[in-house]
Design an enzyme around this catalytic site. Structure first.
Site, PDB file in Angstrom:
ATOM      1  N   ARG A   1     -15.982  -4.456  -0.885  1.00 53.05           N
ATOM      2  CA  ARG A   1     -14.683  -5.144  -0.986  1.00 53.05           C
ATOM      3  C   ARG A   1     -13.623  -4.397  -0.188  1.00 53.05           C
ATOM      4  NH1 ARG A   1     -17.973  -7.678  -2.478  1.00 53.05           N
ATOM      5  NH2 ARG A   1     -18.263  -8.863  -4.390  1.00 53.05           N
TER       6      ARG A   1
ATOM      7  N   SER B   1     -12.425 -12.165  -9.709  1.00 52.37           N
ATOM      8  CA  SER B   1     -12.506 -10.803 -10.260  1.00 52.37           C
ATOM      9  C   SER B   1     -11.218 -10.049  -9.953  1.00 52.37           C
ATOM     10  CB  SER B   1     -13.662 -10.035  -9.627  1.00 52.37           C
ATOM     11  OG  SER B   1     -14.851 -10.749  -9.822  1.00 52.37           O
TER      12      SER B   1
ATOM     13  N   GLU C   1      -8.908  -5.403  -7.295  1.00 57.61           N
ATOM     14  CA  GLU C   1      -9.442  -6.051  -6.089  1.00 57.61           C
ATOM     15  C   GLU C   1      -8.381  -6.983  -5.494  1.00 57.61           C
ATOM     16  OE1 GLU C   1     -13.391  -7.921  -6.499  1.00 57.61           O
ATOM     17  OE2 GLU C   1     -12.606  -9.595  -5.331  1.00 57.61           O
TER      18      GLU C   1
HETATM   19  C1  LIG Z   1     -12.588 -18.405  -8.809  1.00 61.16           C
HETATM   20  C2  LIG Z   1     -12.656 -17.302  -7.765  1.00 61.16           C
HETATM   21  C3  LIG Z   1     -13.882 -16.725  -7.475  1.00 61.16           C
HETATM   22  C4  LIG Z   1     -13.978 -15.705  -6.510  1.00 61.16           C
HETATM   23  N1  LIG Z   1     -15.209 -15.168  -6.232  1.00 61.16           N
HETATM   24  C5  LIG Z   1     -15.334 -14.200  -5.294  1.00 61.16           C
HETATM   25  C6  LIG Z   1     -16.628 -13.631  -4.988  1.00 61.16           C
HETATM   26  O1  LIG Z   1     -17.650 -14.020  -5.538  1.00 61.16           O
HETATM   27  N2  LIG Z   1     -16.678 -12.654  -4.057  1.00 61.16           N
HETATM   28  C7  LIG Z   1     -15.571 -12.203  -3.391  1.00 61.16           C
HETATM   29  O2  LIG Z   1     -15.708 -11.321  -2.547  1.00 61.16           O
HETATM   30  N3  LIG Z   1     -14.340 -12.725  -3.655  1.00 61.16           N
HETATM   31  C8  LIG Z   1     -14.197 -13.703  -4.584  1.00 61.16           C
HETATM   32  N4  LIG Z   1     -12.958 -14.233  -4.880  1.00 61.16           N
HETATM   33  C9  LIG Z   1     -11.783 -13.735  -4.138  1.00 61.16           C
HETATM   34  C10 LIG Z   1     -11.395 -14.632  -2.918  1.00 61.16           C
HETATM   35  O3  LIG Z   1     -12.132 -15.797  -2.912  1.00 61.16           O
HETATM   36  C11 LIG Z   1     -11.606 -13.904  -1.602  1.00 61.16           C
HETATM   37  O4  LIG Z   1     -10.888 -12.688  -1.567  1.00 61.16           O
HETATM   38  C12 LIG Z   1     -11.178 -14.757  -0.392  1.00 61.16           C
HETATM   39  O5  LIG Z   1     -11.572 -14.132   0.802  1.00 61.16           O
HETATM   40  C13 LIG Z   1      -9.676 -15.019  -0.390  1.00 61.16           C
HETATM   41  O6  LIG Z   1      -9.376 -15.915   0.652  1.00 61.16           O
HETATM   42  P1  LIG Z   1      -7.933 -16.546   0.771  1.00 61.16           P
HETATM   43  O7  LIG Z   1      -7.886 -17.313   2.050  1.00 61.16           O
HETATM   44  O8  LIG Z   1      -7.599 -17.277  -0.447  1.00 61.16           O
HETATM   45  O9  LIG Z   1      -7.041 -15.224   0.908  1.00 61.16           O
HETATM   46  P2  LIG Z   1      -5.559 -15.009   0.367  1.00 61.16           P
HETATM   47  O10 LIG Z   1      -5.587 -14.833  -1.106  1.00 61.16           O
HETATM   48  O11 LIG Z   1      -4.645 -16.036   0.925  1.00 61.16           O
HETATM   49  O12 LIG Z   1      -5.208 -13.601   1.039  1.00 61.16           O
HETATM   50  C14 LIG Z   1      -5.865 -12.422   0.602  1.00 61.16           C
HETATM   51  C15 LIG Z   1      -5.305 -11.235   1.402  1.00 61.16           C
HETATM   52  O13 LIG Z   1      -5.654 -11.357   2.782  1.00 61.16           O
HETATM   53  C16 LIG Z   1      -4.493 -11.464   3.613  1.00 61.16           C
HETATM   54  N5  LIG Z   1      -4.818 -12.479   4.621  1.00 61.16           N
HETATM   55  C17 LIG Z   1      -5.309 -13.729   4.381  1.00 61.16           C
HETATM   56  N6  LIG Z   1      -5.574 -14.345   5.554  1.00 61.16           N
HETATM   57  C18 LIG Z   1      -5.233 -13.494   6.541  1.00 61.16           C
HETATM   58  C19 LIG Z   1      -5.282 -13.560   7.979  1.00 61.16           C
HETATM   59  N7  LIG Z   1      -5.728 -14.640   8.620  1.00 61.16           N
HETATM   60  N8  LIG Z   1      -4.869 -12.477   8.681  1.00 61.16           N
HETATM   61  C20 LIG Z   1      -4.404 -11.372   8.043  1.00 61.16           C
HETATM   62  N9  LIG Z   1      -4.335 -11.236   6.703  1.00 61.16           N
HETATM   63  C21 LIG Z   1      -4.753 -12.296   5.955  1.00 61.16           C
HETATM   64  C22 LIG Z   1      -3.375 -11.861   2.680  1.00 61.16           C
HETATM   65  O14 LIG Z   1      -2.110 -11.424   3.168  1.00 61.16           O
HETATM   66  C23 LIG Z   1      -3.779 -11.155   1.397  1.00 61.16           C
HETATM   67  O15 LIG Z   1      -3.418  -9.804   1.440  1.00 61.16           O
HETATM   68  C24 LIG Z   1     -12.824 -15.257  -5.829  1.00 61.16           C
HETATM   69  C25 LIG Z   1     -11.577 -15.856  -6.110  1.00 61.16           C
HETATM   70  C26 LIG Z   1     -11.497 -16.874  -7.059  1.00 61.16           C
HETATM   71  C27 LIG Z   1     -10.167 -17.512  -7.349  1.00 61.16           C
END
Ligand SMILES: Cc1cc2nc3c(=O)[nH]c(=O)nc-3n(C[C@H](O)[C@H](O)[C@H](O)COP(=O)(O)OP(=O)(O)OC[C@H]3O[C@@H](n4cnc5c(N)ncnc54)[C@H](O)[C@@H]3O)c2cc1C
Length: 333
Positions: free
Chosen positions: A159, A233, A329
């Site tokens: 992570r 998580s 995380e």
């Molecule tokens: C129900 C649920 C289940 C999940 N299961 C998992 C799992 O099994 N495994 C796992 O690893 N994660 C899991 N996650 C966490 C999440 O899905 C991941 O971290 C995912 O990559 C987040 O993507 P996002 O586009 O929503 O990022 P965001 O929440 O929008 O951003 C996350 C971070 O990245 C930065 N960011 C986003 N996009 C960019 C970009 N293009 N350039 C620079 N910075 C950026 C943001 O500023 C922020 O700091 C889960 C979340 C939920 C809600």
């Protein structure tokens, strides 16, 4: 899209926290990034699935909507896909498994955008995205140009990546190149995948079948943010040295664990939190999920600060009882 001012970020974070952003801009094209100065305070949001907003965002919010999938190159065994950062990760997984290409099937149904995936090296069911990432391309604010990091340069960890560390706040990921297997090697040994495949009546698994097995398992297990605000998580699973773990095992013979290598052992944060009595805890609109102790939830109108405070109490109680420091995380603003 035009710059918007003083909008609520509630629709843009899966915790459903209602805070205002001073200014908000949708990024539909790389040229939208060119006029933004390096020293402008910014918050990049993809799907907002890994974000806890504890206060109003006095910064320029950049909502990533970059789209497009192209074939970079291919040979007999592999295909390299360049995927724009605003593509939805799970939709990409479905596209890939429908083509029969391997590498991302165990990562089905992880919510969020492709661009956020390398930042925390998303992982599930025995697979991490670092295994398929060839390179990551990003807009580098200080030089106002696109740069690319190879897989090695991304410094992936559990992570974790360089984007959470030395590169923090210095970049906007615009696309990711994935190297996918035309001759997939399936990994069905983790969790309940094999049982689920048997339940589905699959005797000769394909990448698509594995993806659907993962989808079924995840749908049963994980709370849907559309029903109840959460960010998956909240904490990472801590890794302990073998000697620390052995002491803990002597005290708690039932502790579940996963060896990382000969020297390090991972223990599930959910188990530690549950042992401290937090599972199902609720105060006002903030709580710990009734079935998943690793997931903090917003039952309606919680403030981000309340979720942060609860996470602090959990960290403290796990430390007092087990001497283990939990790490969050979720990214916090
Ligand atoms: C129900 C649920 C289940 C999940 N299961 C998992 C799992 O099994 N495994 C796992 O690893 N994660 C899991 N996650 C966490 C999440 O899905 C991941 O971290 C995912 O990559 C987040 O993507 P996002 O586009 O929503 O990022 P965001 O929440 O929008 O951003 C996350 C971070 O990245 C930065 N960011 C986003 N996009 C960019 C970009 N293009 N350039 C620079 N910075 C950026 C943001 O500023 C922020 O700091 C889960 C979340 C939920 C809600």
């Amino acid at each position: 899209m035009q710059l918007q001012e003083y909008i609520s970020l509630r629709p843009y974070n899966t915790f459903g926290i209602d805070v205002a952003a001073t200014s908000f801009l949708e990024i539909n094209d790389i040229s939208d990034l060119e006029g933004i100065e390096a020293d402008t305070k910014k918050l990049i949001i993809g799907g907002g699935n890994n974000l806890l907003l504890t206060k109003p965002v006095d910064a320029l919010v950049l909502h990533n909507k970059l789209k497009g999938i192209t074939v970079e190159k291919e040979n007999d065994t592999h295909i390299w896909l360049r995927v724009a950062a605003g593509e939805i990760w799970h939709e990409l997984v479905l596209y890939v498994v429908n083509k029969g290409w391997g590498g991302v099937e165990n990562l089905a149904l992880i919510p969020g955008t492709v661009g956020a995936a390398p930042i925390q090296n998303i992982g599930a069911y025995g697979t991490e995205i670092r295994e398929t990432i060839d390179s990551v391309t990003f807009w580098y604010w200080s030089e106002k140009k696109l740069l690319s990091f190879s897989n090695r340069e991304c410094e992936f960890g559990y992570r974790d990546s360089i984007f959470k560390n030395q590169m923090r706040d210095k970049f906007f990921i615009t696309s990711v190149v994935l190297k996918l297997d035309k001759v997939p090697k399936l990994n069905t040994s983790y969790g309940a995948i094999e049982q689920e495949l048997a339940h589905m009546g699959v005797t000769e698994p394909t990448v698509k079948a594995v993806a659907y097995a993962v989808i079924h398992i995840r749908t049963d297990k994980l709370p849907d943010p559309a029903q109840i605000g959460n960010a998956g998580s909240f904490f990472k699973n801590p890794s302990l040295s073998k000697s620390s773990f052995d002491k803990l095992l002597a005290m708690y013979p039932k502790i579940p664990f996963y060896p990382v290598n000969d020297s390090w052992i991972k223990v599930p944060a959910a188990w530690l939190i549950e042992q401290c009595g937090w599972k199902g805890y609720r105060i006002g609109d903030v709580g710990v999920h009734t079935k998943q102790a690793l997931v903090l939830v917003n039952y309606g109108h919680a403030h981000g600060q309340e979720i942060w405070d609860l996470s602090g109490k959990i960290v403290q109680s796990v430390h007092e009882r087990f001497g283990i420091q939990l790490e969050r995380e979720v990214q916090v603003w």
